[in-house]
Design an enzyme around this catalytic site. Structure first.
Site, PDB file in Angstrom:
ATOM      1  N   THR A 168      10.974  -9.137   6.241  1.00 22.78           N
ATOM      2  CA  THR A 168      10.736 -10.511   5.797  1.00 22.78           C
ATOM      3  C   THR A 168      10.686 -10.562   4.274  1.00 22.78           C
ATOM      4  O   THR A 168      10.481  -9.549   3.605  1.00 22.78           O
ATOM      5  CB  THR A 168       9.420 -11.067   6.370  1.00 22.78           C
ATOM      6  OG1 THR A 168       8.318 -10.338   5.814  1.00 22.78           O
ATOM      7  CG2 THR A 168       9.387 -10.972   7.891  1.00 22.78           C
ATOM      8  N   PRO A 214       1.845  10.433  -4.841  1.00 22.70           N
ATOM      9  CA  PRO A 214       1.591   9.952  -6.202  1.00 22.70           C
ATOM     10  C   PRO A 214       2.088   8.520  -6.404  1.00 22.70           C
ATOM     11  O   PRO A 214       3.073   8.102  -5.794  1.00 22.70           O
ATOM     12  CB  PRO A 214       2.358  10.936  -7.082  1.00 22.70           C
ATOM     13  CG  PRO A 214       3.379  11.549  -6.188  1.00 22.70           C
ATOM     14  CD  PRO A 214       2.778  11.563  -4.816  1.00 22.70           C
ATOM     15  N   LYS A 224       3.751   1.752   2.335  1.00 20.51           N
ATOM     16  CA  LYS A 224       4.339   2.074   3.644  1.00 20.51           C
ATOM     17  C   LYS A 224       5.764   2.592   3.525  1.00 20.51           C
ATOM     18  O   LYS A 224       6.123   3.591   4.147  1.00 20.51           O
ATOM     19  CB  LYS A 224       4.383   0.812   4.530  1.00 20.51           C
ATOM     20  CG  LYS A 224       3.240   0.560   5.400  1.00 20.51           C
ATOM     21  CD  LYS A 224       3.531  -0.429   6.511  1.00 20.51           C
ATOM     22  CE  LYS A 224       4.420  -1.607   6.162  1.00 20.51           C
ATOM     23  NZ  LYS A 224       3.874  -2.502   5.127  1.00 20.51           N
ATOM     24  N   GLU A 255       8.968   1.496  10.786  1.00 23.88           N
ATOM     25  CA  GLU A 255       8.135   0.873   9.751  1.00 23.88           C
ATOM     26  C   GLU A 255       7.742  -0.540  10.161  1.00 23.88           C
ATOM     27  O   GLU A 255       8.595  -1.393  10.411  1.00 23.88           O
ATOM     28  CB  GLU A 255       8.858   0.819   8.402  1.00 23.88           C
ATOM     29  CG  GLU A 255       7.960   0.201   7.336  1.00 23.88           C
ATOM     30  CD  GLU A 255       8.615   0.104   5.962  1.00 23.88           C
ATOM     31  OE1 GLU A 255       7.964  -0.434   5.043  1.00 23.88           O
ATOM     32  OE2 GLU A 255       9.766   0.545   5.810  1.00 23.88           O
ATOM     33  N   VAL A 302       7.383   3.922   1.007  1.00 23.68           N
ATOM     34  CA  VAL A 302       7.463   5.228   0.350  1.00 23.68           C
ATOM     35  C   VAL A 302       7.034   6.331   1.316  1.00 23.68           C
ATOM     36  O   VAL A 302       7.642   7.411   1.355  1.00 23.68           O
ATOM     37  CB  VAL A 302       6.607   5.247  -0.929  1.00 23.68           C
ATOM     38  CG1 VAL A 302       6.529   6.646  -1.510  1.00 23.68           C
ATOM     39  CG2 VAL A 302       7.182   4.291  -1.964  1.00 23.68           C
ATOM     40  N   GLY A 362      -1.173   5.828   0.119  1.00 22.37           N
ATOM     41  CA  GLY A 362       0.221   5.601  -0.220  1.00 22.37           C
ATOM     42  C   GLY A 362       0.564   5.681  -1.688  1.00 22.37           C
ATOM     43  O   GLY A 362       1.728   5.909  -2.044  1.00 22.37           O
ATOM     44  N   VAL A 377       0.821  -1.210   0.000  1.00 20.53           N
ATOM     45  CA  VAL A 377       0.000   0.000   0.000  1.00 20.53           C
ATOM     46  C   VAL A 377       0.857   1.264   0.000  1.00 20.53           C
ATOM     47  O   VAL A 377       0.322   2.373  -0.074  1.00 20.53           O
ATOM     48  CB  VAL A 377      -0.975   0.034   1.201  1.00 20.53           C
ATOM     49  CG1 VAL A 377      -2.019  -1.053   1.066  1.00 20.53           C
ATOM     50  CG2 VAL A 377      -0.232  -0.063   2.526  1.00 20.53           C
ATOM     51  N   LYS A 390      13.403  -0.549  11.034  1.00 18.78           N
ATOM     52  CA  LYS A 390      12.562  -1.659  10.567  1.00 18.78           C
ATOM     53  C   LYS A 390      12.783  -2.808  11.550  1.00 18.78           C
ATOM     54  O   LYS A 390      13.805  -3.499  11.501  1.00 18.78           O
ATOM     55  CB  LYS A 390      12.979  -2.071   9.152  1.00 18.78           C
ATOM     56  CG  LYS A 390      12.134  -3.191   8.541  1.00 18.78           C
ATOM     57  CD  LYS A 390      10.858  -2.671   7.932  1.00 18.78           C
ATOM     58  CE  LYS A 390      10.129  -3.789   7.181  1.00 18.78           C
ATOM     59  NZ  LYS A 390       8.878  -3.311   6.560  1.00 18.78           N
ATOM     60  N   GLY A 436       3.848  -5.557   7.102  1.00 20.69           N
ATOM     61  CA  GLY A 436       2.451  -5.865   6.800  1.00 20.69           C
ATOM     62  C   GLY A 436       1.519  -4.913   7.528  1.00 20.69           C
ATOM     63  O   GLY A 436       1.781  -3.716   7.630  1.00 20.69           O
TER      64      GLY A 436
END
Length: 238
Positions: free
Chosen positions: A41, A200, A15, A109, A17, A170, A13, A37, A112
């Protein structure tokens, strides 16, 4: 000191970016920023992970990938499949708190969605946000299915007493159809507040300078940008 946890309503979706956009805006205003992070995975040991994309897009190089699993599974399932100990979110929280003592903004971040399991006890990124007392920024899609996924995520955030930083689309398409345009007002209704941004769809292929400009246009003032949710809503009103 500020920590923000970025989660998604699902995979792909945007995340990473959005994390890069937050980092780029912090860098542009001269603030120290780090991106963490807790668990990567689905990437081999020598592969390019999400933080490599954050570095490429934002120019921010202070990043910390705390655990990596090659299987494309949840962190809990990947740990089980590879026979290694699962991620300890209390330990992750301690590491982030230490980092935040010397860093103006720490961006975390997730992997999922909000309730993806990190261990066999069911710990999630929502639990990490609670341990840190951090706001949660939700990244969602623009098209079909996003309303249900977003509603469930926001309900889980509210149920756990977490502080919502906002909802960001996103990847906004260059030629949105009636579904995407209709979803703008509905996403704001679900969040009970204006959108916190819409990046964008092609932002992830930009170089550092144009990406920083896109980040500023695509994220709200509360996140360091100049996105105008009212103007965006009016532009795509159905």
């Amino acid at each position: 000191m500020s920590v923000i946890v970025v989660t998604g309503t699902g995979v792909r979706v945007g995340k990473t970016v959005v994390c890069a956009a937050l980092a780029a805006l912090a860098r542009a205003r001269g603030a120290s920023v780090a991106v963490v992070k807790p668990a990567q995975t689905g990437v081999a040991a020598d592969g390019r992970g999400d933080l490599d994309e954050v570095i490429r897009l934002s120019g921010v190089s202070t990043t910390f990938e705390l655990t990596r699993f090659e299987p494309p599974l949840s962190p809990a399932a990947a740990a089980r499949a590879t026979g290694v100990p699962p991620v300890s979110l209390p330990q992750v929280a301690r590491r982030i708190r230490e980092l935040a003592e010397s860093t103006r903004l720490v961006i975390v971040e997730g992997t999922g969605g909000l309730l993806v399991r990190f261990d066999e006890d069911g710990a999630t990124i929502a639990d990490l946000a609670r341990l840190l007392g951090a706001q949660v920024l939700v990244v969602t899609g623009a098209g079909r299915g996003t309303l249900n996924h977003t509603a469930l995520t926001l309900e889980a955030i509210a149920h756990r007493g977490l502080d919502l930083a906002g909802v960001v689309i996103g990847a906004w398409p260059p030629e949105p159809g009636v579904i995407e345009r209709s979803n703008v007002a509905d996403l704001e209704m679900l969040a009970a507040r204006p959108l916190a941004g819409a990046l964008p769809q092609d932002a992830g292929v930009l170089d550092v300078e144009p990406f920083a400009a896109a980040a500023r246009r695509g994220l709200a003032v509360t996140l360091g940008g100049a996105f105008d949710p009212a103007a965006f809503r009016d532009s795509y009103r159905v």
